[in-house]
Design an enzyme around this catalytic site. Structure first.
Site: not given
Ligand code: C5P
Length: 314
Positions: A11, A140
């Protein structure tokens, strides 16, 4: 033996604002996270003995309990002891995402093991159940399970999906021998800026809503690459760029190439430039490679992605 093969996406952050402290020692964040098609490949297999084993050729990747993939298997073994009593876990990891780079590489591996074990152990967990387990592993991890373009608040685990953004490209660069610990980055931020932290819960909620109705979310909805590039924001740059001048210089060199925008991802030290085409991303890469002729500097070209996890064989 049952097995599943998965691609676990990295990401970038399009937005990362540190709002304040939390009683659990973490920070209250307002972020926009974005999956990209730079991915690690994992194979999760059952084994006959009650063991957890991680195989990986990459010299910087630990194979023990400090690896998030290993931790994810340990967590699943604890939560589902009957399944673990029947089948142990073997994980083969092909690492393509750079390590300790601000790209959630470790988190995506943990997420892949949760998804993989749900399948090979036939548990039938929902995405939301998997994300709750993921939150126990790291902030995350829940995002890495679903991926796409998402507003993330709380520690980073409260997710609100935005419309897909998969038409833009990016070039990423990182100095091979420079890694930054996320914990260190947040601690350095706290030491310098905790006097700016919001303590009023009403104001905190207002700030999160502002992100929701703000320019970046609108630009994402309208797929306006130019606007998205202009509105990129990351509070952690305020501590990392002064501490690591080479990272600041890398960002400056990217900006000189007129991308849609350029920024450090997460806690760094990876810097990315957003481009409207693969050709533009490649041109930027070539220019920066010539400007900073350092063999330690590594580059990747990637595309924004609408999924975090892809099952390629089951
Ligand atoms: O959740 P994760 O283990 O990925 O976080 C790594 C470190 O980053 C935490 O130990 C904490 O120091 C810091 N962090 C934080 N606030 C967050 C997320 C991470 O302070 N919301």
């Amino acid at each position: 033996m049952r097995y599943v093969s998965l691609l676990a996406a990295a990401k970038i952050n399009l937005y990362l604002e540190i709002l304040g402290d939390r009683p659990d020692g973490y920070h209250e964040l307002a972020m926009i996270m974005q999956s990209i098609d730079l991915a690690d490949k994992l194979e999760v297999r059952t084994s006959r003995t009650q063991i957890i084993r991680v195989y990986c050729q990459h010299p910087e990747v630990p194979k023990d309990q400090t690896n998030l993939a290993y931790k994810a298997a340990q967590l699943m073994a604890k939560k589902f002891p009957d399944a673990f009593a029947q089948y142990g876990v073997e994980i083969s990891l092909q690492k393509n995402i750079p390590v300790a780079a601000g790209l959630a590489g470790g988190s995506s591996n943990g997420a892949a093991v949760l998804v993989g074990l749900d399948l090979v152990w036939n548990l039938g967990l929902t995405q939301s159940q998997l994300q709750q387990l993921g939150a126990e592993l790291g902030s995350d991890v829940p995002f890495c399970i679903s991926g796409g373009t998402v507003i993330a608040t709380g520690r980073g685990e409260k997710l609100a999906p935005l419309s897909d953004l998969d038409h833009l490209y990016l070039v990423l660069a990182k100095y091979k021998n420079l890694s930054i610990s996320t914990a260190w980055a947040y601690q350095a931020y706290r030491e310098k800026f905790d006097n700016t932290y919001i303590t009023d819960t009403v104001i905190l909620e207002q700030r999160k809503k502002q992100l929701n109705s703000g320019g970046l979310v609108k630009a994402i909805a309208h797929k306006e690459g130019g606007q998205i590039g202009k509105l990129l924001y990351n509070d952690l740059e305020r501590v990392i760029l002064p501490a690591y001048p080479q990272v600041a210089k890398l960002k400056d060199e990217f900006i000189k190439c007129n991308p849609l925008g350029a920024m450090m991802s997460g806690s760094g030290p990876t810097v990315f430039a957003l481009a409207e085409s693969k050709t533009q991303a490649e041109e930027i890469q070539e220019k920066v490679k010539t400007k900073i002729a350092d063999p330690d500097l590594q580059f990747w070209i990637a595309k924004l992605n609408s999924t975090g996890m892809k099952i390629i064989q089951h």
